[in-house]
Design a protein around this motif. Structure first.
Motif, PDB file in Angstrom:
ATOM      1  N   GLY A  63      42.895  39.372  35.774  1.00  0.00           N
ATOM      2  CA  GLY A  63      42.809  40.056  37.058  1.00  0.00           C
ATOM      3  C   GLY A  63      44.092  39.954  37.859  1.00  0.00           C
ATOM      4  O   GLY A  63      44.524  40.917  38.506  1.00  0.00           O
ATOM      5  N   PHE A  64      44.744  38.778  37.818  1.00  0.00           N
ATOM      6  CA  PHE A  64      45.988  38.600  38.570  1.00  0.00           C
ATOM      7  C   PHE A  64      47.109  39.468  38.007  1.00  0.00           C
ATOM      8  O   PHE A  64      47.832  40.131  38.746  1.00  0.00           O
ATOM      9  CB  PHE A  64      46.417  37.136  38.546  1.00  0.00           C
ATOM     10  N   PHE A  65      47.265  39.493  36.685  1.00  0.00           N
ATOM     11  CA  PHE A  65      48.346  40.266  36.077  1.00  0.00           C
ATOM     12  C   PHE A  65      48.174  41.767  36.328  1.00  0.00           C
ATOM     13  O   PHE A  65      49.147  42.512  36.434  1.00  0.00           O
ATOM     14  CB  PHE A  65      48.418  39.989  34.580  1.00  0.00           C
TER      15      PHE A  65
ATOM     16  N   ALA B 165      45.315  35.818  46.190  1.00  0.00           N
ATOM     17  CA  ALA B 165      44.051  35.076  46.118  1.00  0.00           C
ATOM     18  C   ALA B 165      43.635  34.875  44.666  1.00  0.00           C
ATOM     19  O   ALA B 165      43.169  33.791  44.286  1.00  0.00           O
ATOM     20  CB  ALA B 165      42.957  35.822  46.883  1.00  0.00           C
ATOM     21  N   MET B 166      43.825  35.909  43.848  1.00  0.00           N
ATOM     22  CA  MET B 166      43.463  35.795  42.437  1.00  0.00           C
ATOM     23  C   MET B 166      44.384  34.812  41.712  1.00  0.00           C
ATOM     24  O   MET B 166      43.945  34.068  40.829  1.00  0.00           O
ATOM     25  CB  MET B 166      43.525  37.169  41.771  1.00  0.00           C
ATOM     26  N   LEU B 167      45.669  34.784  42.095  1.00  0.00           N
ATOM     27  CA  LEU B 167      46.589  33.810  41.502  1.00  0.00           C
ATOM     28  C   LEU B 167      46.151  32.399  41.849  1.00  0.00           C
ATOM     29  O   LEU B 167      46.120  31.509  40.976  1.00  0.00           O
ATOM     30  CB  LEU B 167      48.015  34.049  42.001  1.00  0.00           C
ATOM     31  N   ASN B 168      45.807  32.167  43.112  1.00  0.00           N
ATOM     32  CA  ASN B 168      45.363  30.840  43.526  1.00  0.00           C
ATOM     33  C   ASN B 168      44.081  30.435  42.818  1.00  0.00           C
ATOM     34  O   ASN B 168      43.901  29.272  42.433  1.00  0.00           O
ATOM     35  CB  ASN B 168      45.157  30.796  45.048  1.00  0.00           C
TER      36      ASN B 168
ATOM     37  N   LEU C  49      35.549  38.434  40.124  1.00  0.00           N
ATOM     38  CA  LEU C  49      35.061  37.400  41.033  1.00  0.00           C
ATOM     39  C   LEU C  49      33.541  37.223  40.922  1.00  0.00           C
ATOM     40  O   LEU C  49      33.034  36.102  40.977  1.00  0.00           O
ATOM     41  CB  LEU C  49      35.447  37.739  42.477  1.00  0.00           C
ATOM     42  N   ILE C  50      32.836  38.336  40.766  1.00  0.00           N
ATOM     43  CA  ILE C  50      31.378  38.247  40.617  1.00  0.00           C
ATOM     44  C   ILE C  50      31.020  37.528  39.316  1.00  0.00           C
ATOM     45  O   ILE C  50      30.160  36.636  39.303  1.00  0.00           O
ATOM     46  CB  ILE C  50      30.753  39.655  40.649  1.00  0.00           C
ATOM     47  N   ILE C  51      31.714  37.889  38.229  1.00  0.00           N
ATOM     48  CA  ILE C  51      31.457  37.222  36.945  1.00  0.00           C
ATOM     49  C   ILE C  51      31.794  35.740  37.044  1.00  0.00           C
ATOM     50  O   ILE C  51      31.044  34.878  36.573  1.00  0.00           O
ATOM     51  CB  ILE C  51      32.277  37.883  35.818  1.00  0.00           C
ATOM     52  N   GLY C  52      32.926  35.450  37.670  1.00  0.00           N
ATOM     53  CA  GLY C  52      33.329  34.051  37.839  1.00  0.00           C
ATOM     54  C   GLY C  52      32.321  33.257  38.645  1.00  0.00           C
ATOM     55  O   GLY C  52      32.041  32.096  38.331  1.00  0.00           O
TER      56      GLY C  52
END
Length: 312
Positions: free
Chosen positions: A29-31, A37-40, A122-125
């Motif tokens: 997702g970040f790439f 936020a996704m990187l963090n 984010l939902i899957i996570g």
């Protein structure tokens, strides 16, 4: 005792599997998106994976038997490795996240690609982390035999791996919720500053968790006495009519399931010749009262002195 140990580590294994899956999805997702936020969150998940590996290493080290150098075994290795997790990895992940977020705040014009993909990830996570968190709660329920409120149990528990997995999973769920809200605000407003602020909050969350864990593990490494419930069970074993005075009782956890008990007692005069039998009886009662613990018990017979003060 084996049940306790296997129970304590099953949540670690569940968390490791969950975090590996979540870390991969977050980095994808970040790439694609470039979201701070996704990187963090990706850094958070990598840190969590390293946490579990260290806890497993600590558990293996703690299982080593007694030796001439470590005559009470190496059970405290769990506390050592848990401290590394708290101070180096947890805190390091938080600092890195804060630094990246501050950099992004200084450049709020950065864009986020495929924002709805981030939402899906984010939902899957959250679902995966919620499953891991559920395993941790189940472990706590099994270990919390005194039915203490969860915060009190975490403060009094001598199981460092349970404490760190619970805090880690809690931070993961809260961090994902923060990232979800920040991403939605970014999508709705078009203001990418929300994404950077979200990353900052996640980093601060990790740093706060690190400070809390470091404080708890410092106390465990120094050596904590048994819990109030266990101490009451130990004291009850000394309630024999053959004992005139219990001069002193000291306890210390050598590990989550290993306890050193040292006591000094004064026997009623006519029972002094039966000291070995009485001491064995006390030891048997303590072991019966605490069947899930490995106990090292040393009891000394002495004369009662009303002016006696135990040495610090």
């Amino acid at each position: 005792m084996s049940k306790e140990k296997s129970s304590g580590m099953s949540s670690v294994i569940a968390a490791l599997i969950a975090n590996m899956l979540v870390a991969i999805s977050k980095f994808v997702g970040f790439f694609i998106s470039g979201s701070t936020a996704m990187l963090n969150e990706s850094i958070h998940s990598v840190v969590d994976c390293a946490n579990q590996v260290l806890l497993l290493v600590g558990n293996k080290q703690a299982g080593k038997g007694q030796s001439d150098l470590h005559q009470f075994g190496e059970a405290r290795a769990k506390y050592f490795f848990s401290t590394i997790v708290a101070t180096m990895l947890f805190f390091g992940g938080g600092v890195l996240g804060v630094m990246e977020a501050i950099r992004s705040i200084g450049h709020p014009e950065h864009a986020i690609g495929s924002p709805w993909l981030i939402i899906v990830i984010l939902i899957i996570g959250t679902i995966v982390e919620a499953f891991s968190f559920r395993v941790a709660l189940k472990e706590i329920a099994e270990l919390n035999t005194d039915k203490l409120p969860i915060y009190q149990f975490l403060k009094e528990s001598r199981h460092s791996e349970i404490l760190i997995i619970f805090i880690e999973d809690l931070c993961a769920v809260v961090g994902l919720a923060i990232a979800f809200i920040g991403t939605l605000l970014t999508i709705w407003t078009g203001n990418y500053l929300f994404d950077a602020i979200t990353g900052l909050l996640i980093g601060i969350l990790l740093m706060g968790a690190a400070c809390f864990l470091a404080k708890e593990f410092y106390s465990l490494m120094i050596g904590e006495s048994v819990t109030k419930g266990d101490l009451a069970a130990i004291r009850q074993a000394f309630g024999l009519e053959e004992i005139s005075h219990v001069l002193d009782i000291r306890t210390v956890h050598l590990g989550p399931d290993e306890i050193l008990v040292a006591a000094k007692i004064d026997l009623v005069h006519q029972f002094e010749e039966q000291a070995p039998v009485i001491i064995n009886q006390i030891e048997d009662q303590i072991r019966t009262a605490l069947p899930d613990k490995k106990l090292y018990i040393y009891i000394e017979v002495d004369e009662f002195d009303p002016n006696y003060q135990p040495r610090d």
